[in-house]
Design a protein around this motif. Structure first.
Motif, PDB file in Angstrom:
ATOM      1  N   SER A   1     -60.704  -6.459 -17.628  1.00  0.00           N
ATOM      2  CA  SER A   1     -61.944  -6.384 -18.401  1.00  0.00           C
ATOM      3  C   SER A   1     -63.108  -6.945 -17.587  1.00  0.00           C
ATOM      4  O   SER A   1     -62.924  -7.485 -16.488  1.00  0.00           O
ATOM      5  N   LEU A   2     -64.297  -6.836 -18.137  1.00  0.00           N
ATOM      6  CA  LEU A   2     -65.465  -7.536 -17.597  1.00  0.00           C
ATOM      7  C   LEU A   2     -65.877  -8.671 -18.526  1.00  0.00           C
ATOM      8  O   LEU A   2     -66.958  -9.237 -18.391  1.00  0.00           O
ATOM      9  N   ASP A   3     -65.012  -9.000 -19.469  1.00  0.00           N
ATOM     10  CA  ASP A   3     -65.257 -10.089 -20.411  1.00  0.00           C
ATOM     11  C   ASP A   3     -64.641 -11.373 -19.859  1.00  0.00           C
ATOM     12  O   ASP A   3     -63.804 -11.324 -18.963  1.00  0.00           O
ATOM     13  N   PRO A  40     -63.122 -15.189 -11.987  1.00  0.00           N
ATOM     14  CA  PRO A  40     -64.244 -15.067 -11.061  1.00  0.00           C
ATOM     15  C   PRO A  40     -64.753 -16.435 -10.625  1.00  0.00           C
ATOM     16  O   PRO A  40     -64.350 -17.465 -11.166  1.00  0.00           O
ATOM     17  N   VAL A  41     -65.661 -16.424  -9.664  1.00  0.00           N
ATOM     18  CA  VAL A  41     -66.290 -17.666  -9.216  1.00  0.00           C
ATOM     19  C   VAL A  41     -66.995 -18.336 -10.386  1.00  0.00           C
ATOM     20  O   VAL A  41     -66.803 -19.520 -10.674  1.00  0.00           O
ATOM     21  N   THR A  42     -67.833 -17.557 -11.049  1.00  0.00           N
ATOM     22  CA  THR A  42     -68.616 -18.093 -12.152  1.00  0.00           C
ATOM     23  C   THR A  42     -69.001 -16.947 -13.072  1.00  0.00           C
ATOM     24  O   THR A  42     -68.133 -16.152 -13.441  1.00  0.00           O
ATOM     25  N   PHE A  43     -70.271 -16.774 -13.427  1.00  0.00           N
ATOM     26  CA  PHE A  43     -70.647 -15.888 -14.522  1.00  0.00           C
ATOM     27  C   PHE A  43     -70.681 -14.402 -14.170  1.00  0.00           C
ATOM     28  O   PHE A  43     -71.038 -13.590 -15.022  1.00  0.00           O
ATOM     29  N   GLU A  59     -61.783 -11.720  -6.382  1.00  0.00           N
ATOM     30  CA  GLU A  59     -60.841 -12.837  -6.470  1.00  0.00           C
ATOM     31  C   GLU A  59     -60.822 -13.632  -5.159  1.00  0.00           C
ATOM     32  O   GLU A  59     -60.662 -14.861  -5.175  1.00  0.00           O
ATOM     33  N   ALA A  60     -61.002 -12.936  -4.039  1.00  0.00           N
ATOM     34  CA  ALA A  60     -61.037 -13.629  -2.749  1.00  0.00           C
ATOM     35  C   ALA A  60     -62.209 -14.598  -2.681  1.00  0.00           C
ATOM     36  O   ALA A  60     -62.096 -15.705  -2.143  1.00  0.00           O
ATOM     37  N   LEU A  61     -63.346 -14.201  -3.250  1.00  0.00           N
ATOM     38  CA  LEU A  61     -64.522 -15.070  -3.242  1.00  0.00           C
ATOM     39  C   LEU A  61     -64.288 -16.298  -4.123  1.00  0.00           C
ATOM     40  O   LEU A  61     -64.768 -17.396  -3.801  1.00  0.00           O
ATOM     41  N   HIS A  74     -71.093 -24.093 -16.120  1.00  0.00           N
ATOM     42  CA  HIS A  74     -70.260 -23.023 -16.667  1.00  0.00           C
ATOM     43  C   HIS A  74     -68.992 -22.866 -15.830  1.00  0.00           C
ATOM     44  O   HIS A  74     -69.069 -22.703 -14.611  1.00  0.00           O
ATOM     45  N   PHE A  75     -67.856 -22.885 -16.511  1.00  0.00           N
ATOM     46  CA  PHE A  75     -66.573 -22.744 -15.833  1.00  0.00           C
ATOM     47  C   PHE A  75     -65.824 -21.587 -16.494  1.00  0.00           C
ATOM     48  O   PHE A  75     -65.369 -21.714 -17.642  1.00  0.00           O
ATOM     49  N   VAL A  76     -65.725 -20.471 -15.788  1.00  0.00           N
ATOM     50  CA  VAL A  76     -65.002 -19.332 -16.341  1.00  0.00           C
ATOM     51  C   VAL A  76     -63.514 -19.585 -16.178  1.00  0.00           C
ATOM     52  O   VAL A  76     -63.032 -19.877 -15.075  1.00  0.00           O
ATOM     53  N   LEU A  77     -62.768 -19.481 -17.272  1.00  0.00           N
ATOM     54  CA  LEU A  77     -61.357 -19.850 -17.298  1.00  0.00           C
ATOM     55  C   LEU A  77     -60.437 -18.639 -17.255  1.00  0.00           C
ATOM     56  O   LEU A  77     -59.417 -18.649 -16.569  1.00  0.00           O
ATOM     57  N   ILE A  78     -60.786 -17.605 -17.998  1.00  0.00           N
ATOM     58  CA  ILE A  78     -59.918 -16.434 -18.121  1.00  0.00           C
ATOM     59  C   ILE A  78     -60.770 -15.175 -18.171  1.00  0.00           C
ATOM     60  O   ILE A  78     -61.655 -15.057 -19.018  1.00  0.00           O
TER      61      ILE A  78
END
Length: 542
Positions: free
Chosen positions: A292-294, A339-342, A352-354, A505-509
Motif C-alpha cells: 500500500s501507500l498507507d 519507509p524512512v519517514t512520511f 527500503e534501501a534508503l 514522526h516515526f512511520v511504523l508499518i
C-alpha cells in the motif's frame, strides 16, 4: 481528508448473513440454471463500505468510495498497478507543456462513448474538472493551482496552472478528477459554473447513478448495504468481463472469510492476517497482495506541557529505541515494509534501501547517548494516546503496548491512554496530544501531498513551527517542481533526512494489503494508487 480519517482493512466486527447476498444478486432468477448463469456473470465483492458520504466523484475522499468511482469514471491520466511514479494515458492519449510553461495541452481519445451512446468531447472533460473546482468540496483543494480549463477543439483540452511549479498530473489521476457526461449531469441539476457550490443539485442523483466513461455504470447505492453496478457496453477499452458488479457491505472480517470460503462472494478485502493465512491451502481461493501507500505512524509532539519532548535529542531517542522489525514481524505477520519517514516506499525517492541508509533503526546504545545529551540520562515520561480500533489488521492497543515495552528498555516511560477514536482525533488535531498512534493515506500518489502536510497542518499538531522561509519548505518546493525524476529523488532524500533529524514522526508499518479472490475470477489487479483495484480487466476464469 488525506489522513487518519480513512479507515483501513481489518475493521471492527459486523456479522453479515451471506444467505441474503445471493438473494439480492439473483432476485429474479428462479430456476437453478438461471441462478447459476446470473451468479457467474456477477462479480461480488465483500468490503466495508460504511464510510462513504457520497459517490459523486467531486465529493469523494473517503476510503472505500474511490473503488466504485474509478470503475464508473475515467480520468485524463492514470497509474498502472505497482508503478506510482510513471503517469500513463487514460482518456488523454498524450500531453505536453506549451511554450508559456504553464499550459498543459491534452489530446483526448476520439473513440470514447458514454453508456448513453453519446460521444465524449473535450467539453465533458472540461465540465468534470470545473465542477470539482467550483463545488469547493474537499477534492478541490488538491487542484487549487488550476487557473482555468478550456476547450481547444472537440478532442483537445488546455489546462492553465497559476503555479506551474506545483505538480498536477499525479493528482488528477485520482478518481475525483474525471470526465463526466455534461448534458446528463446538467439534466439532473448539475453545474460547473462559479456558483456551483450553492447551485449544483446533482449529488443526490450521482449517489445512485453515474455519468462516466468507465467500464461499469453505477445503478444503485443502499448505504451500509450494497453498491450495484452494471457493465458499460460502450467502454472504449472493450466490454468488461462481468455483466454486473455488487459491492456488498461486510465490515466483519469473519463474515467475509465465511462468505469467500462458501463462494457467496468472489473477493474479500477486509481479512486480517490470521484469516489470510488460513486460506493459503484452500483449493478454491487465491491470496493476492500489494504494498500500500498507507502507513501507521507515531507522532510525537514538542508538547508545551512536557519539557522533555521539546528536546529534539529526546524525540530522536524514541526513534532509536523502537524495535521496528519486531513490530512488522509479530503484529502484522511480516506483511509490511517501512519507509524512512512520511514518504511511503513506492513513490519517487523512497525505498527500503534508503530506510536502512538514513532512517531510524533499533539502536539502544545510541538512544541512551541521545538521552544523556538531552540531559535526561534516566529517561522521561510521556502520554501515548490511541483509539480503541484496529487498522490493517493491527490493534492500536497491541502496537502501543509493544512501543511501551521497547521504550522502557532505555528508561522512557510511555503512559498509555486508550480512548474513543473521535476523542483521540480531536485531541491530536487540536495539538493537545503529547504523542499519538494514527494512520495516514493520501488522495493521490503525489509526494507533495505527504510532504506539504508535514510542514503545514501536521506540523501544527506536533508544535513544530515551520516559518514560511524555512529551508525545508524550499526543499519541498524544489523537489515538487523538479520534472527530472532522478534529480527530484535526490531532493526527496534530503527532505527525508531533515524529517529524521526533526524527529516528530516515526512511520511504523506500511502494510502489504492482502485480499482473498476466488479462483473463478481472473484478471483482477490490486493497486495502491488510491482506488484499491482495477475492475476493468476482471472476468470469469475460463
Amino acid at each position: 481528508m488525506a489522513d487518519e480519517n480513512k479507515p483501513g482493512f481489518g475493521r471492527r466486527p459486523f456479522l453479515a448473513g451471506s444467505a441474503g447476498l445471493v438473494a439480492v444478486v439473483l432476485a429474479d432468477a428462479r430456476p437453478a440454471a438461471a441462478q447459476s448463469a446470473a451468479r457467474k456473470a456477477t462479480l461480488v465483492i465483500g468490503l466495508d463500505i460504511s464510510d462513504p458520504t457520497s459517490l459523486d466523484p467531486s465529493r469523494v475522499y473517503q476510503y472505500s468510495n474511490p473503488l466504485p468511482t474509478h470503475a464508473a469514471y475515467d480520468s485524463l491520466v492514470t497509474f498502472a498497478p505497482g508503478d506510482y511514479i510513471t503517469v500513463r494515458p487514460q482518456i488523454a492519449t498524450e500531453w505536453s507543456y506549451l511554450p508559456d510553461g504553464k499550459t498543459i495541452r491534452f489530446k483526448l481519445r476520439p473513440d470514447v462513448k458514454f453508456p448513453s451512446g453519446k460521444t465524449m468531447t473535450a467539453e465533458d472533460a472540461q465540465f468534470g474538472l470545473q465542477r470539482v473546482m467550483n463545488l469547493k468540496d474537499q477534492p478541490s483543494q488538491y487542484i487549487s493551482h488550476i487557473k482555468s480549463v478550456s476547450v481547444v477543439d472537440p478532442h483537445t483540452l488546455d489546462m492553465v496552472l497559476s503555479d506551474p511549479t506545483q505538480p498536477i498530473l499525479t493528482i488528477i489521476a485520482a478518481p475525483e478528477f474525471v470526465v463526466m457526461e455534461k448534458a446528463l449531469v446538467e439534466q439532473h441539476g448539475g453545474t460547473d459554473a462559479p456558483d456551483a457550490k450553492e447551485k449544483d443539485k446533482a449529488t443526490e442523483w450521482l449517489n445512485s447513478n453515474s455519468a462516466g466513461t468507465g467500464p461499469y455504470r453505477l445503478v444503485g447505492w443502499q448505504r451500509n448495504q450494497q453498491i450495484q453496478m452494471v457493465k458499460n457496453p460502450n467502454h472504449w477499452g472493450g466490454a468488461p468481463g462481468y455483466e454486473r458488479v455488487l459491492i456488498r457491505h461486510m465490515s466483519e472480517s469473519a463474515a467475509q472469510l465465511l462468505a469467500i470460503q462458501r463462494g457467496d462472494i468472489d473477493v474479500a478485502f477486509n481479512l486480517i492476517p490470521e484469516q489470510i493465512a488460513s486460506l493459503k491451502g484452500d483449493p478454491n481461493v487465491d491470496v493476492k497482495g500489494a504494498t500500500s501507500l498507507d502507513f501507521i505512524y507515531l507522532a510525537v509532539s514538542a508538547s508545551p506541557d512536557n519539557p522533555a519532548l521539546q528536546k529534539k535529542q529526546a524525540r530522536q531517542a524514541i526513534g532509536y529505541a523502537i524495535d521496528y522489525d519486531g513490530i512488522i514481524r509479530n503484529l502484522i505477520g511480516g506483511a509490511a515494509v517501512r519507509p524512512v519517514t512520511f514518504l511511503p516506499v513506492g513513490v519517487n525517492g523512497s525505498t527500503e534501501a534508503l530506510t536502512k541508509e538514513i532512517g531510524f533503526r533499533e539502536d539502544l546504545p545510541r538512544a541512551k547517548k541521545l538521552l544523556a545529551d538531552a540531559g535526561l540520562p534516566d529517561g522521561f515520561s510521556f502520554q501515548l494516546a490511541y483509539g480503541n480500533a484496529a487498522i490493517a489488521g493491527v490493534q492500536y492497543q497491541s502496537l502501543a503496548q509493544k512501543i511501551q515495552a521497547d521504550l522502557a528498555r532505555v528508561g522512557i516511560k510511555a503512559e498509555l491512554a486508550p480512548m474513543d477514536q473521535l476523542n483521540m482525533r480531536t485531541m491530536y488535531l487540536g495539538g493537545k496530544a503529547q504523542a499519538v498512534l494514527t494512520f495516514w493515506n493520501p488522495p493521490a500518489p503525489e509526494n507533495l501531498l505527504w510532504a506539504a502536510a508535514t510542514v503545514d497542518r501536521v506540523a501544527k499538531r506536533v508544535h513544530w513551527d515551520v516559518p514560511p522561509d524555512a529551508p525545508i519548505r524550499k526543499l519541498i518546493a524544489a523537489a515538487a517542481a523538479e520534472r527530472d525524476l532522478a534529480k527530484a529523488a535526490e531532493l526527496w532524500k534530503q527532505y527525508q533526512a531533515e524529517m529524521v533529524d526533526q524527529a516528530n514522526h516515526f512511520v511504523l508499518i506500511q502494510p502489504i494489503y492482502q485480499i482473498a479472490v476466488r479462483k473463478n475470477v481472473a484478471g483482477l489487479r490490486l493497486t495502491a494508487a488510491g482506488w484499491m483495484a482495477e475492475l476493468d480487466g476482471a472476468k470469469p476464469a475460463s
